[in-house]
Motif scaffolding. Structure first.
Motif, PDB file in Angstrom:
ATOM      1  N   TYR A 223       0.891  -1.168  -0.021  1.00 25.73           N
ATOM      2  CA  TYR A 223       0.235  -0.071  -0.037  1.00 25.73           C
ATOM      3  C   TYR A 223       0.959   1.388   0.012  1.00 25.73           C
ATOM      4  N   LYS A 224       2.074   1.205  -0.618  1.00 25.88           N
ATOM      5  CA  LYS A 224       2.916   2.348  -0.604  1.00 25.88           C
ATOM      6  C   LYS A 224       2.548   3.476  -1.379  1.00 25.88           C
ATOM      7  N   LYS A 225       1.998   3.262  -2.367  1.00 22.64           N
ATOM      8  CA  LYS A 225       1.561   4.386  -3.543  1.00 22.64           C
ATOM      9  C   LYS A 225       0.292   4.934  -2.735  1.00 22.64           C
ATOM     10  N   ALA A 226      -0.544   4.202  -1.955  1.00 24.95           N
ATOM     11  CA  ALA A 226      -1.764   4.828  -1.151  1.00 24.95           C
ATOM     12  C   ALA A 226      -1.307   5.657  -0.109  1.00 24.95           C
ATOM     13  N   MET A 227      -0.232   5.093   0.436  1.00 25.92           N
ATOM     14  CA  MET A 227       0.422   6.094   1.656  1.00 25.92           C
ATOM     15  C   MET A 227       0.869   7.511   1.175  1.00 25.92           C
ATOM     16  N   GLU A 228       1.298   7.461  -0.002  1.00 28.41           N
ATOM     17  CA  GLU A 228       1.917   8.865  -0.721  1.00 28.41           C
ATOM     18  C   GLU A 228       0.817   9.447  -1.445  1.00 28.41           C
ATOM     19  N   HIS A 229      -0.501   9.152  -1.421  1.00 28.05           N
ATOM     20  CA  HIS A 229      -1.252   9.701  -2.433  1.00 28.05           C
ATOM     21  C   HIS A 229      -1.694  11.232  -1.471  1.00 28.05           C
ATOM     22  N   PRO A 230      -1.947  12.299  -2.250  1.00 29.80           N
ATOM     23  CA  PRO A 230      -1.942  13.493  -1.600  1.00 29.80           C
ATOM     24  C   PRO A 230      -3.345  13.607  -0.950  1.00 29.80           C
ATOM     25  N   ASN A 231      -4.355  12.687  -1.140  1.00 35.61           N
ATOM     26  CA  ASN A 231      -5.487  12.752  -0.332  1.00 35.61           C
ATOM     27  C   ASN A 231      -5.494  12.022   0.713  1.00 35.61           C
ATOM     28  N   VAL A 232      -4.640  11.153   1.135  1.00 36.28           N
ATOM     29  CA  VAL A 232      -4.641  10.357   2.202  1.00 36.28           C
ATOM     30  C   VAL A 232      -3.722  10.899   3.287  1.00 36.28           C
ATOM     31  N   ILE A 233      -4.229  11.184   4.586  1.00 38.79           N
ATOM     32  CA  ILE A 233      -3.887  11.764   5.650  1.00 38.79           C
ATOM     33  C   ILE A 233      -2.888  10.573   6.452  1.00 38.79           C
ATOM     34  N   ARG A 234      -3.328   9.366   6.438  1.00 36.37           N
ATOM     35  CA  ARG A 234      -2.420   8.363   7.048  1.00 36.37           C
ATOM     36  C   ARG A 234      -2.852   6.874   6.833  1.00 36.37           C
ATOM     37  N   VAL A 235      -2.070   6.051   6.712  1.00 35.90           N
ATOM     38  CA  VAL A 235      -2.455   4.658   6.446  1.00 35.90           C
ATOM     39  C   VAL A 235      -2.192   3.764   7.758  1.00 35.90           C
ATOM     40  N   VAL A 236      -3.198   3.257   8.423  1.00 37.75           N
ATOM     41  CA  VAL A 236      -3.168   2.402   9.688  1.00 37.75           C
ATOM     42  C   VAL A 236      -3.164   1.099   9.259  1.00 37.75           C
ATOM     43  N   ALA A 237      -2.897   0.218  10.294  1.00 43.32           N
ATOM     44  CA  ALA A 237      -3.039  -1.288  10.043  1.00 43.32           C
ATOM     45  C   ALA A 237      -4.084  -1.852  11.137  1.00 43.32           C
ATOM     46  N   LEU A 238      -4.767  -2.854  10.951  1.00 44.65           N
ATOM     47  CA  LEU A 238      -5.539  -3.633  11.981  1.00 44.65           C
ATOM     48  C   LEU A 238      -4.536  -4.813  12.373  1.00 44.65           C
ATOM     49  N   SER A 239      -4.818  -5.200  13.372  1.00 45.32           N
ATOM     50  CA  SER A 239      -4.307  -6.464  13.870  1.00 45.32           C
ATOM     51  C   SER A 239      -5.081  -7.637  13.262  1.00 45.32           C
ATOM     52  N   GLY A 240      -6.187  -7.675  13.180  1.00 48.46           N
ATOM     53  CA  GLY A 240      -6.958  -8.702  12.322  1.00 48.46           C
ATOM     54  C   GLY A 240      -6.849 -10.146  12.765  1.00 48.46           C
ATOM     55  N   GLY A 241      -6.725 -10.320  14.196  1.00 44.69           N
ATOM     56  CA  GLY A 241      -6.681 -11.643  14.763  1.00 44.69           C
ATOM     57  C   GLY A 241      -4.993 -12.187  15.092  1.00 44.69           C
ATOM     58  N   TYR A 242      -4.110 -11.538  14.237  1.00 40.40           N
ATOM     59  CA  TYR A 242      -2.788 -11.842  14.745  1.00 40.40           C
ATOM     60  C   TYR A 242      -2.688 -11.415  16.269  1.00 40.40           C
ATOM     61  N   SER A 243      -1.816 -12.336  16.960  1.00 46.10           N
ATOM     62  CA  SER A 243      -1.210 -11.931  18.043  1.00 46.10           C
ATOM     63  C   SER A 243      -0.624 -10.506  18.137  1.00 46.10           C
ATOM     64  N   ARG A 244      -0.261  -9.607  19.455  1.00 48.00           N
ATOM     65  CA  ARG A 244       0.391  -8.489  19.388  1.00 48.00           C
ATOM     66  C   ARG A 244       1.811  -8.781  18.512  1.00 48.00           C
ATOM     67  N   GLU A 245       2.350  -9.807  19.050  1.00 45.24           N
ATOM     68  CA  GLU A 245       3.829 -10.166  18.701  1.00 45.24           C
ATOM     69  C   GLU A 245       3.811 -10.363  17.346  1.00 45.24           C
ATOM     70  N   ALA A 246       3.026 -11.091  16.749  1.00 43.22           N
ATOM     71  CA  ALA A 246       3.030 -11.447  15.168  1.00 43.22           C
ATOM     72  C   ALA A 246       2.533 -10.077  14.462  1.00 43.22           C
ATOM     73  N   ALA A 247       1.616  -9.184  14.909  1.00 46.57           N
ATOM     74  CA  ALA A 247       1.164  -8.159  14.133  1.00 46.57           C
ATOM     75  C   ALA A 247       2.482  -7.146  14.264  1.00 46.57           C
ATOM     76  N   ASN A 248       3.018  -7.111  15.403  1.00 37.08           N
ATOM     77  CA  ASN A 248       4.110  -6.231  15.268  1.00 37.08           C
ATOM     78  C   ASN A 248       5.169  -6.264  14.170  1.00 37.08           C
ATOM     79  N   GLU A 249       5.483  -7.551  14.360  1.00 31.85           N
ATOM     80  CA  GLU A 249       6.698  -8.211  13.332  1.00 31.85           C
ATOM     81  C   GLU A 249       6.169  -7.863  11.897  1.00 31.85           C
ATOM     82  N   LYS A 250       4.959  -8.073  11.609  1.00 25.48           N
ATOM     83  CA  LYS A 250       4.628  -7.800  10.169  1.00 25.48           C
ATOM     84  C   LYS A 250       4.653  -6.446   9.924  1.00 25.48           C
ATOM     85  N   LEU A 251       4.029  -5.457  11.034  1.00 25.34           N
ATOM     86  CA  LEU A 251       4.016  -3.999  10.852  1.00 25.34           C
ATOM     87  C   LEU A 251       5.444  -3.387  10.566  1.00 25.34           C
TER      88      LEU A 251
END
Length: 296
Positions: A223-251
């Motif tokens: 989603y790099k291009k979406a992050m750089e789009h002038p209309n986008v303030i911020r892109v954030v991620a949901l953990s989606g069922g991953y444990s915190r440790e797994a989500a952090n590593e993927k993030l």
């Protein structure tokens, strides 16, 4: 739109805390917190207990604007008070954290591999109420479960149509087309989703500003291009069922992507913990999610 909060959310270091469990997910949230269903006998009692849980989290010294940019609330939390102040005002004035409101009313049945948002005929009234309670932005969730082009196009179209309604009300929409982490074609879904999001972003006027809340992608920086789009303030991620440790590593693999975790944020918090243990566990959680969000 609050310009100070906009600058913080757009430029600040940190993450968005998701505290927006609603009617359907509240029993699970309370259960994970150690409050079982047999301890309350009505919906009112349930929401009283969950507000106590959220109040304890928000008032903790670990819930600090040094690490947390914003917090997403459920409507009933918005209408409730913390230390005599409405929750959004407490977040903004006492904590320096931007308040967001979950506005969707749950998911429709699965069709074309996706679950759209249920109809929201009361949305205009809710957005007016959100402005009355000094809310900065909103969040709305739908879910993609299968690789189905028609369904993915439909889900993105719905999200952006509602986002425009939110923008017109003077609020910042968080667009959240979640991808099921258990899908065996998750990466392919995310490629198609990314293309559809970019198409709709390009159709916004220059003054229309949105945020995106997306499942951490299988292929880093999808989603790099979406992050750089002038209309986008911020892109954030949901953990989606991953444990915190797994989500952090993927993030950490995704440049510029920051967290907006719910279960992963609160997974070590329990009702029977004393304040010292509760605050320590929350501080450890906040620190680890912050580090994964900013240390790229």
């Amino acid at each position: 739109m609050n310009k100070e909060q906009l600058k913080k959310v757009r430029d600040g270091k940190g993450f968005i805390a998701a505290l927006d469990q609603s009617g359907g997910s509240t029993p699970n949230a309370l259960s994970a917190y150690g409050v079982m269903e047999d301890t309350y006998s009505s919906e009112d009692e349930m929401f009283t207990l969950v507000h106590e849980m959220r109040t304890r989290t928000i008032t903790s010294p670990a819930f600090d604007s040094q690490y947390i940019l914003g917090a997403i609330l459920f409507e009933q939390t918005m209408e409730s008070k913390i230390e005599g102040m409405y929750t959004a005002d407490y977040l903004a004035d006492k904590k320096g954290i931007a308040p967001f409101l979950k506005i969707d009313k749950g998911l429709a049945d699965l069709k074309n591999g996706v679950q759209l948002m249920k109809p929201m005929p009361e949305l205009d009234a809710l957005l007016k109420k959100a402005n009355t309670f000094n809310i900065f932005g909103t969040k709305m969730r739908s879910v993609i479960k299968e690789l189905n082009e028609e369904g993915i196009k439909e889900i993105v179209k719905q999200q952006f149509e509602v986002a425009k309604q939110i923008i017109d009300a003077g609020l910042v929409p968080i667009i959240e087309p979640e991808v099921d982490i258990n899908s065996d074609k998750k990466a392919e879904i995310e490629n198609l989703l990314n293309k559809e999001i970019l198409l709709h972003l390009d159709q916004l006027s220059s003054d229309d500003k949105v945020m995106l809340k997306l499942t951490i992608p299988t292929v880093a920086n999808t989603y790099k291009k979406a992050m750089e789009h002038p209309n986008v303030i911020r892109v954030v991620a949901l953990s989606g069922g991953y444990s915190r440790e797994a989500a952090n590593e993927k993030l950490k693999e995704n440049d510029g992507l920051i967290a907006s975790f719910s279960r992963a944020l609160s997974q070590d918090l329990r009702a029977n913990q004393d304040d010292e243990e509760f605050n320590k566990n929350l501080k450890d959680s906040v620190q680890s999610i912050y580090d994964a969000s900013v240390n790229k």
